[in-house]
Design a protein around this motif. Structure first.
Motif, PDB file in Angstrom:
ATOM      1  N   ASN A  72      45.602  47.272  52.139  1.00 11.69           N
ATOM      2  CA  ASN A  72      46.450  48.319  51.561  1.00 11.69           C
ATOM      3  C   ASN A  72      47.059  47.857  50.244  1.00 11.69           C
ATOM      4  O   ASN A  72      47.180  48.659  49.306  1.00 11.69           O
ATOM      5  CB  ASN A  72      47.542  48.748  52.534  1.00 11.69           C
ATOM      6  N   TRP A  75      44.403  48.257  47.611  1.00 13.12           N
ATOM      7  CA  TRP A  75      44.293  49.673  47.240  1.00 13.12           C
ATOM      8  C   TRP A  75      45.464  50.099  46.359  1.00 13.12           C
ATOM      9  O   TRP A  75      45.286  50.848  45.392  1.00 13.12           O
ATOM     10  CB  TRP A  75      44.233  50.552  48.498  1.00 13.12           C
ATOM     11  N   LYS A  79      44.914  51.779  42.743  1.00 11.88           N
ATOM     12  CA  LYS A  79      45.388  53.141  42.475  1.00 11.88           C
ATOM     13  C   LYS A  79      46.467  53.137  41.389  1.00 11.88           C
ATOM     14  O   LYS A  79      46.478  54.020  40.523  1.00 11.88           O
ATOM     15  CB  LYS A  79      45.915  53.780  43.770  1.00 11.88           C
ATOM     16  N   GLY A 120      47.359  58.828  46.283  1.00 11.51           N
ATOM     17  CA  GLY A 120      48.408  57.965  46.791  1.00 11.51           C
ATOM     18  C   GLY A 120      49.246  57.325  45.711  1.00 11.51           C
ATOM     19  O   GLY A 120      50.322  56.811  45.999  1.00 11.51           O
ATOM     20  N   SER A 138      49.610  53.560  50.452  1.00  9.38           N
ATOM     21  CA  SER A 138      48.251  53.325  50.923  1.00  9.38           C
ATOM     22  C   SER A 138      48.272  53.093  52.423  1.00  9.38           C
ATOM     23  O   SER A 138      49.129  52.371  52.936  1.00  9.38           O
ATOM     24  CB  SER A 138      47.652  52.096  50.231  1.00  9.38           C
ATOM     25  N   GLN A 142      43.485  59.782  51.721  1.00 15.48           N
ATOM     26  CA  GLN A 142      44.040  59.894  50.373  1.00 15.48           C
ATOM     27  C   GLN A 142      44.909  61.129  50.133  1.00 15.48           C
ATOM     28  O   GLN A 142      45.933  61.047  49.450  1.00 15.48           O
ATOM     29  CB  GLN A 142      42.941  59.806  49.324  1.00 15.48           C
ATOM     30  N   ASP A 145      48.234  60.324  51.761  1.00 16.35           N
ATOM     31  CA  ASP A 145      48.978  59.354  50.947  1.00 16.35           C
ATOM     32  C   ASP A 145      49.677  60.089  49.804  1.00 16.35           C
ATOM     33  O   ASP A 145      50.871  59.890  49.550  1.00 16.35           O
ATOM     34  CB  ASP A 145      48.040  58.298  50.350  1.00 16.35           C
TER      35      ASP A 145
END
Length: 170
Positions: A72, A75, A79, A120, A138, A142, A145
């Motif tokens: 996470n 990610w 992101k 997210g 995360s 998606q 999020d």
């Protein structure tokens, strides 16, 4: 009983969210208040998420809730980089590529190990200053999020938390 995932908001809806969710300022205290609000919302839902708030190059808030994993955090970084590069939400960036009949991974020319246009990550925009950071969740699909971040920002603005601080740091 299986639930179907929520439909992704349209590009127009995503753009409207960004126009509406502009803060009067964003301080260290605001980052703490927004981050703890996200933690409360996630705990109410038993959501296995990690939460991160950055302003500029500084991490102002991070939390990892039960069920989240080190992935996470990876990610979150990927992101967040999309928000920093494009100045809009990671879900909006991905949606714009899909609307053109392609994908972010195929057409952005950016390393997918460094950037992820999955929902997210949402820009922290301040009146008169523009995008100054990002708030990222995360751990869920998606669209969920993204929705969690938007809900938290809406509540944050509605409660007046973002207008009550005296330490203004743009």
């Amino acid at each position: 009983m299986t639930s179907t995932p929520p439909a992704a908001p349209s590009i127009d809806e995503l753009e409207a969210q960004e126009r509406c969710l502009v803060l009067p300022h964003f301080t260290y205290d605001d980052a703490w208040a927004l981050g703890t609000l996200l933690v409360e919302l996630a705990r109410e839902r038993e959501a296995p998420v990690a939460i991160d708030i950055h302003r500029g190059g500084q991490q102002l808030f991070h939390a990892a809730l039960p069920g989240s994993a080190p992935d996470n955090d990876a990610w979150i970084t990927r992101k967040r980089r999309v928000v920093e590069r494009y100045g809009c939400s990671s879900l909006l960036v991905g949606s714009r590529f899909r609307a053109k009949g392609t994908t972010f991974e195929d057409s952005s020319r950016l390393d997918p190990d460094a950037y992820a246009a999955h929902g997210g990550a949402f820009p922290i925009a301040v009146e008169g200053a523009g995008v100054i950071g990002a708030v990222v969740v995360s751990g869920l699909p998606q669209v969920k999020d993204h929705a969690l971040v938007v809900e938290a920002l809406e509540r944050f603005l509605a409660t007046g938390t973002a207008t009550s601080s005296t330490q203004r740091v743009n």
